[in-house]
Design an enzyme around this catalytic site. Structure first.
Site, PDB file in Angstrom:
ATOM      1  NE  ARG A 507      -2.255  -0.348   3.649  1.00 50.46           N
ATOM      2  CZ  ARG A 507      -2.532   0.231   4.653  1.00 50.46           C
ATOM      3  NH1 ARG A 507      -3.806   0.512   4.542  1.00 50.46           N
ATOM      4  NH2 ARG A 507      -1.712   0.309   5.848  1.00 50.46           N
ATOM      5  CB  SER A 570       5.901  -6.209   7.956  1.00 49.54           C
ATOM      6  OG  SER A 570       5.078  -5.077   8.052  1.00 49.54           O
ATOM      7  CG  ASP A 624       4.033  -5.388  10.621  1.00 47.05           C
ATOM      8  OD1 ASP A 624       4.987  -5.613  11.194  1.00 47.05           O
ATOM      9  OD2 ASP A 624       3.254  -6.371  10.325  1.00 47.05           O
TER      10      ASP A 624
HETATM   11  P1  ADP Z   1      -0.458  -8.672   7.035  1.00 51.26           P
HETATM   12  O1  ADP Z   1      -0.367  -9.298   7.977  1.00 51.26           O
HETATM   13  O2  ADP Z   1      -0.279  -9.272   5.581  1.00 51.26           O
HETATM   14  O3  ADP Z   1      -0.009  -7.274   6.879  1.00 51.26           O
HETATM   15  P2  ADP Z   1      -3.509  -8.806   7.594  1.00 51.26           P
HETATM   16  O4  ADP Z   1      -3.255  -8.286   9.327  1.00 51.26           O
HETATM   17  O5  ADP Z   1      -4.571  -8.125   7.006  1.00 51.26           O
HETATM   18  O6  ADP Z   1      -2.138  -8.270   6.697  1.00 51.26           O
HETATM   19  O7  ADP Z   1      -3.398 -10.419   7.709  1.00 51.26           O
HETATM   20  C1  ADP Z   1      -3.597 -10.976   6.825  1.00 51.26           C
HETATM   21  C2  ADP Z   1      -3.771 -12.504   6.938  1.00 51.26           C
HETATM   22  O8  ADP Z   1      -4.997 -12.725   8.093  1.00 51.26           O
HETATM   23  C3  ADP Z   1      -4.244 -13.413   5.780  1.00 51.26           C
HETATM   24  O9  ADP Z   1      -3.084 -13.738   5.113  1.00 51.26           O
HETATM   25  C4  ADP Z   1      -4.976 -14.619   6.257  1.00 51.26           C
HETATM   26  O10 ADP Z   1      -4.091 -15.236   6.670  1.00 51.26           O
HETATM   27  C5  ADP Z   1      -5.483 -13.861   7.590  1.00 51.26           C
HETATM   28  N1  ADP Z   1      -6.895 -13.776   7.639  1.00 51.26           N
HETATM   29  C6  ADP Z   1      -7.542 -13.197   6.432  1.00 51.26           C
HETATM   30  N2  ADP Z   1      -8.934 -13.300   6.666  1.00 51.26           N
HETATM   31  C7  ADP Z   1      -9.173 -13.853   7.889  1.00 51.26           C
HETATM   32  C8  ADP Z   1     -10.221 -13.998   8.660  1.00 51.26           C
HETATM   33  N3  ADP Z   1     -11.311 -13.823   8.470  1.00 51.26           N
HETATM   34  N4  ADP Z   1      -9.949 -14.547   9.831  1.00 51.26           N
HETATM   35  C9  ADP Z   1      -8.866 -14.911  10.160  1.00 51.26           C
HETATM   36  N5  ADP Z   1      -7.827 -14.679   9.530  1.00 51.26           N
HETATM   37  C10 ADP Z   1      -8.051 -14.008   8.363  1.00 51.26           C
HETATM   38 MG    MG Z   2       0.210  -5.476   8.114  1.00 55.99          MG
END
Ligand code: ADP
Ligand code: MG
Length: 885
Positions: A507, A570, A624
């Site tokens: 992003r 991150s 992060d």
């Molecule tokens: P990142 O850690 O990549 O910055 P997020 O915090 O949004 O981004 O986490 C994304 C991850 O969360 C996805 O890769 C998936 O493993 C998990 N995820 C996505 N949707 C859900 C959900 N509804 N419940 C639990 N885990 C989820």
């Molecule tokens: Mg994140």
């Protein structure tokens, strides 16, 4: 010719007259469709009354839970004993179920008499007698050396508390005969989910959703309910349809006032009803020229088998004459026709009433399943149904008329309830064995308090290890200094760019901070990072990033503006200052070449140079977790910990400078990015890792690394679940033992499905739908198991994460010499935010393991963007201050 016609005319006129006469006399016994629909509605209300906790004690229809939870799935096998303790005889069977996977049952049986004094005696005597017979049977069949599971059919209302009752032998199942019937039929037809007995007595059972059974704990799956519908009307609910004959019969019965519905239906009473009617008609001069015989006055002289014989097609009239003569009567042709019609009305009413109650059950089954049309099978047993020539036809027809939305098949139970008892036993024994195997697997994921305390202690040790100069280089929890030394103080302001490269997306953000009002406005654009770029070369990755930045600047009309930029990156980075970060190693889904060991800020600068379109002032590289902590710290100065539970798992916290041997100076604090995902990479938590964790690790991009992260974060939980499902399927415990191509596919089981499946609001059927959408064809029982597996995996993840967090808060408390510590944790990550139980279990674990810390959890609103901007702002302010000095 003419004479024949005349005879025929005469006969049909005679018949018409007699039928009219009887119809008039018994008009109260002939139930209209409207009345049947009304009875059906009443029975539905009765069922609900019996199922609900508050109304059950006063309900006439008791709706007894049977603790039979599953119907046969065809995989049952083995030898079972079965006892049938019903009416007059008592039978012992040995049943051999299934050989070489065929639905096949072999039986050997022996009858024993049940002496009256035993039946009327006390329970102990009865069971002693039963035990003696059983011992005899086992001796004659040469089974003494075997300990076979035993099913017991008991055709009396029986409140069960548990399927397995103990009486010396290994009783696995106590089975009502309706249940036995349903189970026997279900072995041949998996659609069978109801059983009806129309014999000496009448009763029915069906599979009810557990969530509707108040009397039994648990909401998952279904359980067979023994309705004991014979008692319908005992509270007066059927008074309007009962006739004077029903009342008279009841008064003369062994149990007056009881089993009202049964007394209008079952074989024990039909003959007697006919007798009472004939007697009354004779008295009124409507039959036998007003003559009565002493036999007609005698209770029990007309039996159900007589009724059946009299209604027989063709021979019926002759049979009627014979039976009446045997009763000492001298029937005319007209009398025989009338008596036959009396039988028809009585037995038809029986079928009608049975049909109405069964229709209510079928409607309930259909509504429980939330389907427009229900395809189902009803198993039926009982002599009345079997020997009466018209009964089955009539019953089927009326049921189909009353519930046009159900396609019902009626299946005659072949060897009666005894085989059913063996079936119930076989199923119970299969379910018990399977349960044991499933529990064994799930137990691997259940952590005791001691194990969690141990994880906490080990994490604590690793945290200290990573802070020390001499051990830092080898530490698995790297404890990276971030050069972020203070939280925002509210004076920050200006426009900033932020980049967020995390687990899934990239992003670019524009963040406007206005001082004083602590208000932040953000504009952002999300860009996907294609897999080939995530795992291509470093140059390609950074060129792609710069391309995205260019798009964003264009889009925002900011081309040429050189704004200060914070880069949320991150992944574990070794920092020497706030704007330099050397990538130690990729984690999560990244594997771009030529990046590890390089400064990511340099790589970004070079990519910008290569593009040669704009320049950017890169002020800070930010993890992060740190961004998250900063964002929350902007609102709550007590926030000194940042936690991420998203694609990956990580944590940062404010540490006293004097404890950070890697960085010079002892004043103040600095944020440490723990990179705790690597916890366990030295094998220190291998005792709690399972073979499924190993499997997931070996299939990952970084085998052997990030072991703690792989047990706790979104990228891996679904994969762990998938590995367990594969194993359970291999063991024949799921999906009928068939490992589908889908199940073999890595990544199909995303963590978001865990969230959906574990949602409390979801009915089992919806879980099944989710699995079906995933291409996994599952039964209801499968769905229960899958849900349990998901629960075990996510629960362990939350507990492990909680143990880690407990380690850090306790460390902070001790380091500061505090009796009590109040601290806030800023949290981000989709797993934490969207999983229905993760956050709660995590918080409970922290409370349990760090009781002297008062930990507040604060959700971060876009920590990676806002936090990066805040860090950039703080760093910019410090830069400016330095320049001015
Ligand atoms: P990142 O850690 O990549 O910055 P997020 O915090 O949004 O981004 O986490 C994304 C991850 O969360 C996805 O890769 C998936 O493993 C998990 N995820 C996505 N949707 C859900 C959900 N509804 N419940 C639990 N885990 C989820
Ligand atoms: Mg994140």
């Amino acid at each position: 010719m003419f004479a024949v016609h005349l005879m025929a005319f005469y006969f049909s006129k005679l018949k018409e007259d007699q039928i009219k006469k009887v119809d008039r006399f018994l008009y109260h016994m002939r139930l209209s469709d409207d009345t049947l629909l009304d009875i059906m509605r009443r029975f539905r209300a009765e069922m609900e009354k019996g199922l609900a906790k508050d109304t059950n004690p006063t309900a006439a229809v008791k709706m007894l839970p049977t603790f039979v939870r599953a119907i046969p799935d065809g995989s049952e096998n083995g030898e079972f004993l079965s006892l049938d303790l019903g009416g007059s005889k008592f039978r012992v069977l040995k049943v051999q179920v299934a050989e070489e996977g065929m639905r096949h049952v072999q039986m050997e049986s022996q009858f024993y008499p049940t002496p009256n004094e035993i039946i009327r005696g006390n329970g102990t005597e009865l069971f002693e007698y039963v035990a003696d017979c059983l011992a005899d049977f086992m001796k004659t069949k040469d089974l003494k050396h075997k300990k076979l599971p035993l099913g017991l059919t008991f055709s009396f209302p029986c409140r069960q508390t548990k399927l397995e009752e103990d009486m010396d032998v290994d009783i696995l199942a106590l089975v009502n005969d309706t249940v036995g019937t349903m189970m026997t039929c279900a072995y041949d037809d998996p659609y069978c989910e109801a059983g009806v007995i129309i014999g000496t007595g009448t009763n029915a059972c069906y599979m009810e959703d557990m969530s509707n059974i108040d009397l039994v704990e648990g909401d998952e799956g279904r359980m067979c309910i023994n309705t004991e519908w014979g008692a319908f009307g005992d509270d007066g609910a059927l008074e309007d349809i009962r006739t004077e004959f029903d009342r008279e019969l009841d008064l003369g019965s062994l149990n007056p006032g009881k089993q009202m519905f049964e007394k209008m239906i079952s074989g024990l009473y039909l003959g007697e009803l006919v007798r009472l009617i004939l007697l009354k008609m004779a008295k009124a001069g409507l039959l036998f020229g007003g003559e009565k015989s002493s036999a007609l006055h005698t209770k029990g002289k007309i039996e159900t088998r007589h009724v059946a014989a009299m209604e027989k097609y063709k021979e019926g009239l002759a049979n009627t004459r014979e039976i009446l003569v045997d009763l000492g009567l001298e029937p005319s042709e007209a009398d025989c026709i009338a008596v036959q019609h009396v039988c028809t009305i009585v037995s038809f009413r029986s079928a009608n009433l049975c049909a109405a109650a069964l229709a209510a059950i079928l409607t309930r089954l259909r509504e429980n399943k939330k389907v427009e049309r229900l395809r189902t099978t009803v198993g039926v047993d009982g002599t009345l149904y079997k020997i009466h020539p018209q009964y089955p036809k009539r019953l089927h027809k009326v049921v189909r008329k009353l519930v046009p939305s159900c396609d019902v098949r009626f299946l005659l139970s072949e060897s009666g309830s005894t085989k059913g008892a063996a079936m119930v036993t076989a199923v119970a024994s299969r379910v018990q064995a399977q349960r044991k195997q499933i529990d064994k697997v799930l137990a691997l994921f259940r952590l005791t308090r001691e194990q969690l305390v141990d994880v906490q202690a080990k994490m604590r040790a690793e945290l200290e290890y990573g802070l020390k100069k001499k051990s830092h280089g080898l530490a698995t929890v790297r404890m990276l200094p971030t050069y972020v030394c203070g939280l925002p103080d509210g004076t920050e302001k200006g426009k900033f760019l932020a980049l967020d490269l995390g687990g899934t997306n990239f992003r670019v953000l524009l963040v406007k901070i206005r001082s004083g009002r602590r208000s932040v406005r953000m504009y952002n654009k999300i860009f996907a990072i294609p897999l080939e770029i995530m795992q291509g070369t470093g140059e390609e990755l950074f060129d792609h990033i710069v391309q995205c930045i260019a798009d964003f600047l264009d889009y925002m009309g900011l081309k040429g503006a050189s704004l200060p930029l914070g880069f949320t990156f991150s992944f574990p980075c070794r920092q020497m200052s706030i704007d330099k970060g050397t990538l130690i190693g990729w984690t999560k889904g990244f594997k771009a070449t030529d990046c590890e060991g390089e400064d990511v800020v340099d790589m970004l600068r070079e990519a910008i140079k290569r593009r040669n379109e704009f320049d950017l002032d890169i002020v800070a590289v930010v993890n992060d977790t740190v961004g998250t902590m900063m964002t929350c710290g902007y609102e709550d100065p007590n926030c000194e910990i940042g936690l991420i539970a998203g694609t990956g798992s990580n944590m940062c916290y404010m540490e006293d400078m004097r404890n950070i041997e890697m960085v010079e100076g002892n004043e103040g604090k600095m944020c440490i990015n723990t990179e705790w995902g690597g916890f366990g990479d030295n094998g220190c938590i291998d005792d709690i890792r399972t073979r499924y964790d190993t499997e997931v690790d070996e299939g990952s991009l970084n085998p052997g690394k990030q072991r703690y992260e792989k047990m706790t974060s979104g990228m891996y939980l679904g994969e762990i679940v998938r590995q367990i499902l594969i194993d359970l399927t291999k063991q024949g415990l799921l999906f009928r033992g068939q490992i589908s191509e889908r199940l073999r596919t890595r990544g199909i089981f995303e963590t978001k499905f865990l969230s959906q499946i574990e949602s409390d609001r979801l009915a089992l059927l919806q879980v099944r739908t989710i699995l079906q959408q995933l291409g996994l064809d599952s039964t209801c029982e499968d769905s229960i198991v899958v849900k349990e597996v998901c629960g075990a995996v996510s629960r362990r993840a939350a507990q492990l994460c909680g143990a880690g967090l407990a380690a850090i808060v306790e460390k902070r408390r001790e380091d500061q010499g505090l009796e009590h510590l109040r601290i806030t944790v800023g949290v981000d990550g989709t797993l934490y935010k969207l999983h229905p139980h993760f956050s709660r279990i995590l918080q409970e674990t922290v409370k349990e393991l760090a009781p002297r810390c008062d930990v507040t959890f604060m959700l971060s609103e876009d920590g990676s963007g806002k936090g990066a901007a805040l860090i950039t702002a703080v760093a910019k302010r410090l830069q400016q201050a330095q320049k001015e000095n």
